[in-house]
Design an enzyme around this catalytic site. Structure first.
Site, PDB file in Angstrom:
ATOM      1  N   LEU A   1       6.732   3.104   1.440  1.00 32.64           N
ATOM      2  CA  LEU A   1       7.619   1.934   1.518  1.00 32.64           C
ATOM      3  C   LEU A   1       8.778   2.131   2.488  1.00 32.64           C
ATOM      4  CD1 LEU A   1       7.755   0.938  -2.262  1.00 32.64           C
ATOM      5  CD2 LEU A   1       6.152   0.198  -0.483  1.00 32.64           C
TER       6      LEU A   1
ATOM      7  N   GLY B   1       4.684 -10.297   4.227  1.00 26.05           N
ATOM      8  CA  GLY B   1       5.466 -10.194   5.461  1.00 26.05           C
ATOM      9  C   GLY B   1       4.812 -10.910   6.641  1.00 26.05           C
TER      10      GLY B   1
ATOM     11  N   SER C   1       4.476   1.254   7.733  1.00 26.54           N
ATOM     12  CA  SER C   1       4.135   2.555   7.148  1.00 26.54           C
ATOM     13  C   SER C   1       3.469   3.440   8.186  1.00 26.54           C
ATOM     14  CB  SER C   1       3.197   2.358   5.964  1.00 26.54           C
ATOM     15  OG  SER C   1       3.747   1.416   5.074  1.00 26.54           O
TER      16      SER C   1
ATOM     17  N   MET D   1       0.839  -1.201   0.000  1.00 29.76           N
ATOM     18  CA  MET D   1       0.000   0.000   0.000  1.00 29.76           C
ATOM     19  C   MET D   1       0.876   1.254   0.000  1.00 29.76           C
ATOM     20  SD  MET D   1      -3.429  -0.952   2.023  1.00 29.76           S
ATOM     21  CE  MET D   1      -2.815  -0.759   3.676  1.00 29.76           C
TER      22      MET D   1
ATOM     23  N   ASP E   1       2.372  -9.286   9.243  1.00 27.33           N
ATOM     24  CA  ASP E   1       0.911  -9.438   9.173  1.00 27.33           C
ATOM     25  C   ASP E   1       0.600 -10.935   9.153  1.00 27.33           C
ATOM     26  OD1 ASP E   1      -0.008  -6.532   8.751  1.00 27.33           O
ATOM     27  OD2 ASP E   1       1.628  -6.764   7.341  1.00 27.33           O
TER      28      ASP E   1
ATOM     29  N   HIS F   1       9.367  -3.667   3.114  1.00 31.22           N
ATOM     30  CA  HIS F   1       8.877  -3.918   1.756  1.00 31.22           C
ATOM     31  C   HIS F   1      10.051  -4.289   0.834  1.00 31.22           C
ATOM     32  CE1 HIS F   1       5.787  -0.861   3.225  1.00 31.22           C
ATOM     33  NE2 HIS F   1       5.029  -1.882   2.887  1.00 31.22           N
TER      34      HIS F   1
END
Ligand code: AMP
Length: 284
Positions: free
Chosen positions: A33, A149, A188, A30, A152, A37
């Site tokens: 970065l 990742g 983020s 999303m 999550d 990421h």
């Protein structure tokens, strides 16, 4: 690095650029970065001939309108980072491109138990939104490997389930969480914290380490309770501190000493909702 905004152009480009047998790796994001990421991209580049990144702030996965509006947007900087990290293609669709029929009557996925716990119960509809966007992105990009990742943790399980629902043979690669030196998981959302908040936020990692060091067979509520208190003392508003079976996220109240465990935390600091998790070592 090629930048594409239309799904049809992306499909054409991939058909013309990929030689037969070459693997495509995909890193959906999303934006805003960070090194986390970029680690996914690095892993994709190691394992694939061609790496596609996407940046799309998916409106259907935000159950909180303010969170959606405040989601950081740093597109130019993101594109520069991805180019420097040698992504092959960046897909930046508009909302209409992903949801041409609008976002009001979208399909529902049967996520079962996974949707009833943790992020599923705290953020109603969130994982439906994740599946809605992921199904579309995976259908457009058609990667061989998908990189996501471990930060999550539950999302990885949900997407694994989606891949099965889609009867797809895309392989999900879960990449370990990239952290700051003090343990704070890169996110983020950290950008919305003050400098003081960012320093305080590392308490989540410290508390998960405390759980890892303290957990023992038997009832787990005492260790969860101490963990919650430690976070509250540091100024967090705790949403949950849970301990679950690392294989299926079944919440564990009384540990048999054998099932592999993961500790999962969600807590607000400066009104920013932070999540993290840590797999707990088995007793030796
Ligand atoms: P997001 O842009 O937050 O949706 O994240 C895009 C992908 O990057 C997801 O698969 C995340 O799990 C992953 N990701 C986010 N933060 C980290 C991190 N600190 N380490 C590793 N992967 C991450």
């Amino acid at each position: 690095m090629k930048i594409i905004t239309k799904s049809s152009a992306l499909k054409d480009y991939l058909i013309n650029s990929i030689r037969s047998g070459q693997q495509i790796g995909f890193i959906p994001t999303m934006g805003a970065l960070h090194e986390g990421h970029l680690e996914l991209l690095k892993r994709s580049r190691e394992q694939n001939a061609f790496s596609v990144c996407s940046i799309f702030v998916n409106p259907t996965q935000f159950n909180n309108a303010v969170d959606f509006e405040k989601y950081p947007k740093t597109l130019e900087q993101d594109a520069a980072l991805l180019k420097a990290a040698q992504a092959d293609l960046l897909f930046i669709p508009e909302v209409e491109e992903i949801y041409p029929g609008g976002i009001s009557h979208l399909e529902k996925f049967d996520l079962g138990y996974l949707e009833t716990i943790l992020e599923g119960s705290s953020r109603p509809g969130h994982f439906q939104g994740v599946c809605q966007v992921m199904q579309r992105l995976l259908t457009i990009v058609q990667p061989h490997l998908l990189f996501m990742g471990q930060k999550d943790y539950q999302q990885c399980m949900v997407v694994d389930r989606l891949i099965k629902i889609m009867k797809s043979d895309i392989q999900l690669i879960t990449v370990p969480t990239v952290r700051q030196e003090d343990g704070l998981a890169l996110s983020s959302r950290n950008r919305r914290l003050t400098d003081i908040g960012r320093t305080k936020a590392s308490a989540i990692y410290q508390v998960m380490k405390f759980v890892a060091e303290t957990v023992k067979p038997g009832p787990l509520e005492p260790v969860r309770q101490s963990a919650r208190e430690k976070l509250t003392d540091k100024g967090f508003v705790v949403d949950y501190v849970e301990i679950a079976d690392a294989r299926d996220l079944r919440l564990i109240a009384d540990w048999d000493g054998h099932s592999p465990l993961v500790c999962l935390v969600a807590a607000f600091l400066e009104e920013v909702r932070l999540i993290d998790n840590l797999e707990l070592r088995m007793p030796t």
